[in-house]
Design a protein around this motif. Structure first.
Motif, PDB file in Angstrom:
ATOM      1  N   ALA A 175       0.732  -1.024   0.239  1.00 32.09           N
ATOM      2  CA  ALA A 175       0.054  -0.160   0.101  1.00 32.09           C
ATOM      3  C   ALA A 175       0.720   1.269  -0.001  1.00 32.09           C
ATOM      4  CB  ALA A 175      -0.943  -0.082   1.339  1.00 32.09           C
ATOM      5  N   ALA A 176       1.938   1.353   0.735  1.00 30.21           N
ATOM      6  CA  ALA A 176       2.778   2.520   1.126  1.00 30.21           C
ATOM      7  C   ALA A 176       3.567   2.663  -0.363  1.00 30.21           C
ATOM      8  CB  ALA A 176       3.969   2.033   2.016  1.00 30.21           C
ATOM      9  N   ASP A 177       3.815   1.514  -1.249  1.00 23.79           N
ATOM     10  CA  ASP A 177       4.589   1.751  -2.411  1.00 23.79           C
ATOM     11  C   ASP A 177       3.480   2.264  -3.401  1.00 23.79           C
ATOM     12  OD1 ASP A 177       7.072   1.627  -3.799  1.00 23.79           O
ATOM     13  OD2 ASP A 177       5.922   0.318  -5.055  1.00 23.79           O
ATOM     14  N   LEU A 178       2.403   1.881  -3.620  1.00 25.25           N
ATOM     15  CA  LEU A 178       1.424   2.200  -4.633  1.00 25.25           C
ATOM     16  C   LEU A 178       0.931   3.555  -4.368  1.00 25.25           C
ATOM     17  CD1 LEU A 178      -0.631  -1.014  -4.791  1.00 25.25           C
ATOM     18  CD2 LEU A 178       1.014  -0.282  -6.539  1.00 25.25           C
ATOM     19  N   ASP A 179       0.610   3.850  -3.082  1.00 24.07           N
ATOM     20  CA  ASP A 179       0.339   5.352  -2.752  1.00 24.07           C
ATOM     21  C   ASP A 179       1.322   6.540  -3.041  1.00 24.07           C
ATOM     22  OD1 ASP A 179      -2.085   4.343  -1.858  1.00 24.07           O
ATOM     23  OD2 ASP A 179      -1.407   4.519   0.162  1.00 24.07           O
ATOM     24  N   GLY A 231      13.647  -0.121  -8.786  1.00 24.51           N
ATOM     25  CA  GLY A 231      13.148  -0.826  -7.533  1.00 24.51           C
ATOM     26  C   GLY A 231      13.578  -2.117  -7.762  1.00 24.51           C
ATOM     27  N   MET A 232      13.158  -3.175  -6.952  1.00 18.52           N
ATOM     28  CA  MET A 232      13.882  -4.364  -6.907  1.00 18.52           C
ATOM     29  C   MET A 232      12.523  -5.105  -6.105  1.00 18.52           C
ATOM     30  SD  MET A 232      17.050  -4.227  -4.443  1.00 18.52           S
ATOM     31  CE  MET A 232      17.421  -6.083  -4.481  1.00 18.52           C
ATOM     32  N   THR A 233      12.346  -6.745  -6.270  1.00 16.56           N
ATOM     33  CA  THR A 233      11.493  -7.196  -5.484  1.00 16.56           C
ATOM     34  C   THR A 233      11.395  -7.152  -4.065  1.00 16.56           C
ATOM     35  OG1 THR A 233      11.746  -9.082  -7.275  1.00 16.56           O
ATOM     36  CG2 THR A 233      10.455  -9.540  -5.239  1.00 16.56           C
ATOM     37  N   GLU A 234      12.552  -6.832  -3.444  1.00 16.57           N
ATOM     38  CA  GLU A 234      12.797  -6.782  -2.053  1.00 16.57           C
ATOM     39  C   GLU A 234      12.282  -5.252  -1.428  1.00 16.57           C
ATOM     40  OE1 GLU A 234      15.949  -9.895  -2.952  1.00 16.57           O
ATOM     41  OE2 GLU A 234      15.005  -8.012  -3.894  1.00 16.57           O
ATOM     42  N   THR A 235      12.278  -4.317  -2.380  1.00 19.61           N
ATOM     43  CA  THR A 235      12.014  -2.980  -2.123  1.00 19.61           C
ATOM     44  C   THR A 235      10.762  -2.434  -2.611  1.00 19.61           C
ATOM     45  OG1 THR A 235      13.459  -2.057  -3.722  1.00 19.61           O
ATOM     46  CG2 THR A 235      14.462  -2.447  -1.942  1.00 19.61           C
ATOM     47  N   LEU A 236      10.192  -3.193  -3.748  1.00 20.36           N
ATOM     48  CA  LEU A 236       9.268  -2.476  -4.677  1.00 20.36           C
ATOM     49  C   LEU A 236       9.869  -1.421  -5.323  1.00 20.36           C
ATOM     50  CD1 LEU A 236       5.777  -2.886  -2.619  1.00 20.36           C
ATOM     51  CD2 LEU A 236       6.938  -4.406  -4.131  1.00 20.36           C
ATOM     52  N   ILE A 237       9.371  -0.228  -5.706  1.00 20.93           N
ATOM     53  CA  ILE A 237       9.703   0.861  -6.313  1.00 20.93           C
ATOM     54  C   ILE A 237      10.230   1.863  -5.193  1.00 20.93           C
ATOM     55  CG2 ILE A 237       9.399   2.491  -8.283  1.00 20.93           C
ATOM     56  CD1 ILE A 237       9.348  -0.489  -8.995  1.00 20.93           C
ATOM     57  N   THR A 238      11.260   2.538  -5.453  1.00 21.94           N
ATOM     58  CA  THR A 238      11.855   3.345  -4.402  1.00 21.94           C
ATOM     59  C   THR A 238      12.232   4.824  -4.981  1.00 21.94           C
ATOM     60  OG1 THR A 238      14.138   2.437  -4.515  1.00 21.94           O
ATOM     61  CG2 THR A 238      12.691   1.829  -2.641  1.00 21.94           C
ATOM     62  N   TRP A 289      22.132   2.020  -1.124  1.00 24.52           N
ATOM     63  CA  TRP A 289      21.429   1.239  -0.069  1.00 24.52           C
ATOM     64  C   TRP A 289      20.176   2.143  -0.056  1.00 24.52           C
ATOM     65  CZ3 TRP A 289      25.026   0.717   4.843  1.00 24.52           C
ATOM     66  CH2 TRP A 289      25.983  -0.197   4.592  1.00 24.52           C
ATOM     67  N   VAL A 290      19.084   1.574   0.281  1.00 27.42           N
ATOM     68  CA  VAL A 290      17.558   2.243   0.582  1.00 27.42           C
ATOM     69  C   VAL A 290      16.950   1.760   1.636  1.00 27.42           C
ATOM     70  CG1 VAL A 290      17.339   2.255  -1.882  1.00 27.42           C
ATOM     71  CG2 VAL A 290      16.443   0.345  -0.540  1.00 27.42           C
ATOM     72  N   ARG A 291      16.226   2.898   2.197  1.00 24.74           N
ATOM     73  CA  ARG A 291      15.334   2.593   3.250  1.00 24.74           C
ATOM     74  C   ARG A 291      13.960   3.459   3.313  1.00 24.74           C
ATOM     75  NH1 ARG A 291      18.104   4.472   8.868  1.00 24.74           N
ATOM     76  NH2 ARG A 291      17.945   6.473   8.057  1.00 24.74           N
ATOM     77  N   GLY A 292      12.930   2.660   3.657  1.00 27.03           N
ATOM     78  CA  GLY A 292      11.614   3.214   3.266  1.00 27.03           C
ATOM     79  C   GLY A 292      10.450   2.289   3.888  1.00 27.03           C
ATOM     80  N   PRO A 293       9.227   2.686   3.896  1.00 29.48           N
ATOM     81  CA  PRO A 293       8.100   1.909   4.360  1.00 29.48           C
ATOM     82  C   PRO A 293       7.774   0.755   3.344  1.00 29.48           C
ATOM     83  CG  PRO A 293       7.314   3.972   3.455  1.00 29.48           C
ATOM     84  CD  PRO A 293       8.741   4.069   3.571  1.00 29.48           C
ATOM     85  N   MET A 294       8.166   0.732   2.068  1.00 30.78           N
ATOM     86  CA  MET A 294       7.863  -0.418   1.184  1.00 30.78           C
ATOM     87  C   MET A 294       8.742  -1.347   1.025  1.00 30.78           C
ATOM     88  SD  MET A 294       9.213   2.510  -0.072  1.00 30.78           S
ATOM     89  CE  MET A 294       7.728   3.453  -0.873  1.00 30.78           C
ATOM     90  N   LEU A 295       9.656  -1.545   2.127  1.00 28.49           N
ATOM     91  CA  LEU A 295      10.664  -2.760   1.990  1.00 28.49           C
ATOM     92  C   LEU A 295       9.994  -3.968   2.501  1.00 28.49           C
ATOM     93  CD1 LEU A 295      12.755  -0.312   1.415  1.00 28.49           C
ATOM     94  CD2 LEU A 295      14.133  -1.355   2.886  1.00 28.49           C
TER      95      LEU A 295
END
Length: 466
Positions: free
Chosen positions: A154-158, A271-278, A322-328
């Motif tokens: 949901a976080a990623d799609l929004d 993005g990648m499967t582990e992070t969706l789109i960042t 490196w990435v950090r966010g609610p869609m991980l």
């Protein structure tokens, strides 16, 4: 977390609100068919979906989510060994399939019939419950299950809806496989959450894209390259609102040709499967060829060297992103060691991708650390930069660059090229005039085609075999 919230939007009342190939249904009918599947799977925990490019798959995924199950998309082209591993490793207890001949399995097979209907029950899921377990292959070992929660999806799609000005008024068109993030999460769940109409063309044929009359189009670089090969098709997309490219780097020549033929400078994203789109370009912002944009809302990024130290944001220094966010993702299923290796103690995910970040925050992806960072003669060279330089030559249609062993340099830059009427020496000299001399290929190998996976990514591990 209701990932299907958009089905009740007025825009989904049309009889063909959700179309896959020649089959279509309204949002109300889809919700009813999904409710029937939900009743079949309620209490199952984890269910696999035979993810063919059909309306049956959309109904099955929606129904499993509605029933509180975690969905395991099973690629329809997976061989017996891969399918057996995915089904066993995931712990799936049922297989949902709309095919007349589902894949051989010892699991109970539940037929999916879009004509059935039921009444949706209360929301059976929480934000932290797993929504998807998607299998992704690394450089070694069997595919690993990536656990994605309802909240992460949901976080990623929004965030994407914000970046792309994606609204219920859109008509999303794509023909991507329904077992990857691009085709399934963005291309199906994105439409069902946003509440916009969806037209899946079955396969990503350029003429099907042109005939669909959408406002928002998703494609991989191979799709956009084929669109550009037919100027009439590219011109037919002029009435769209936004073209989006992802799953692999869009070659700069394809970006520029698509812009010239369709009038659209495509948005790229990472993005990648582990992070969706960042990371992504924005509908209301500029689009830079060779770049994937800025971090989405709530996302932080950094580029680090081999010791984990931050590199300058100068657009030239390349290191691991490196990435950090609610869609991980929540982690790799049943693989705590692999999960721990991918994450830092303070929540950063080591993507394994090589990137550079500019002073203004724009990101450029160079490639995979395992295959696209070439250490040659003391220099660190990104394969993607050399590939773009080769593709700028008018005779080159495709190019893939890898590092191969070299006694003196450690690794030499080796290019695999699909081209007509040009020699290796000419291409080497062409790159040397475009980039620094140390970035030129030492060898050019001509091939009839490059090996690619279902999403159009070059399978570099297969280059040089045989």
């Amino acid at each position: 977390m209701d990932l299907l919230a958009g089905l009740s939007r007025p825009e989904m009342d049309a009889a063909d609100a959700v179309r896959v190939g020649g089959d279509a249904m309204s949002g109300e009918r889809l919700l009813g068919a999904a409710a029937a599947v939900a009743a079949d799977v309620r209490g199952a925990g984890v269910v696999a979906v035979h993810a063919t490019a059909t309306l049956h798959t959309v109904v099955a995924v929606a129904g499993a989510l509605l029933g509180g199950a975690a969905v395991v998309p099973l690629p329809p082209d997976s061989g017996p060994a891969e399918a057996g591993h995915i089904l066993a490793d995931s712990g799936a207890t049922l297989l949902l399939s709309g095919a007349a001949e589902p894949p051989p399995t010892t699991l109970p097979v539940v037929p999916v019939d879009p004509s059935r209907t039921g009444t949706p029950g209360p929301d059976a899921t929480g934000a932290d419950d797993p929504a998807l377990i998607m299998y992704t292959s690394g450089t070694t070992g069997a595919p690993k299950g990536v656990v994605l929660s309802h909240a992460a999806v949901a976080a990623d799609l929004d965030a994407l809806a914000d970046a792309w000005a994606w609204t219920p008024a859109d008509v999303l068109v794509h023909g991507l496989p329904l077992f990857h993030v691009h085709g399934l999460v963005l291309g199906v769940l994105g439409a069902l959450r946003t509440g916009c109409r969806l037209h899946h063309t079955g396969r990503p044929h350029p003429r099907a894209y042109a005939a669909a009359g959408g406002t928002l189009y998703f494609g991989v670089p191979t799709v956009w390259s084929r669109v550009c090969a037919d100027p009439a098709v590219a011109a037919a997309l002029a009435g769209a609102r936004l073209l989006v490219s992802g799953s692999a780097a869009l070659p700069v020549p394809v970006f520029e040709r698509l812009a010239a033929l369709s009038g659209h400078r495509p948005v790229e994203r990472y993005g990648m499967t582990e992070t969706l789109i960042t990371v992504s370009g924005r509908a209301d912002g500029e689009r830079r060829p060779g770049h994937v944009g800025l971090p989405l809302a709530g996302v932080a990024t950094r580029v680090v060297d081999d010791e984990g130290h931050d590199l300058p944001r100068d657009g030239a220094s390349i290191g691991e992103l490196w990435v950090r966010g609610p869609m991980l993702f929540d982690g790799y299923l049943n693989r705590p060691e692999a999960t721990a290796a991918a994450r830092t103690a303070d929540g950063w995910l080591r993507t394994g991708d090589i990137a550079a970040i500019g002073p203004d925050g724009w990101h450029r992806i160079v490639g995979r650390r395992s295959t696209d960072l070439i250490k040659s003669g003391g220099y660190r060279v990104g394969a993607g930069e050399v590939e773009d330089a080769l593709l700028a030559h008018p005779a080159v249609r495709e190019a893939a660059v890898v590092g191969t062993p070299h006694d003196d340099l450690g690794e030499q830059i080796t290019a695999y090229v699909v081209a007509d009427g040009v020699g290796g020496t000419e291409l080497i000299d062409f790159v040397a005039r475009t980039l620094s001399a140390h970035k030129r290929p030492r060898e050019v190998r001509f091939v009839a085609e490059l090996p690619r996976n279902a999403m159009g990514k070059v399978r570099k591990s297969l280059l040089g075999r045989g």
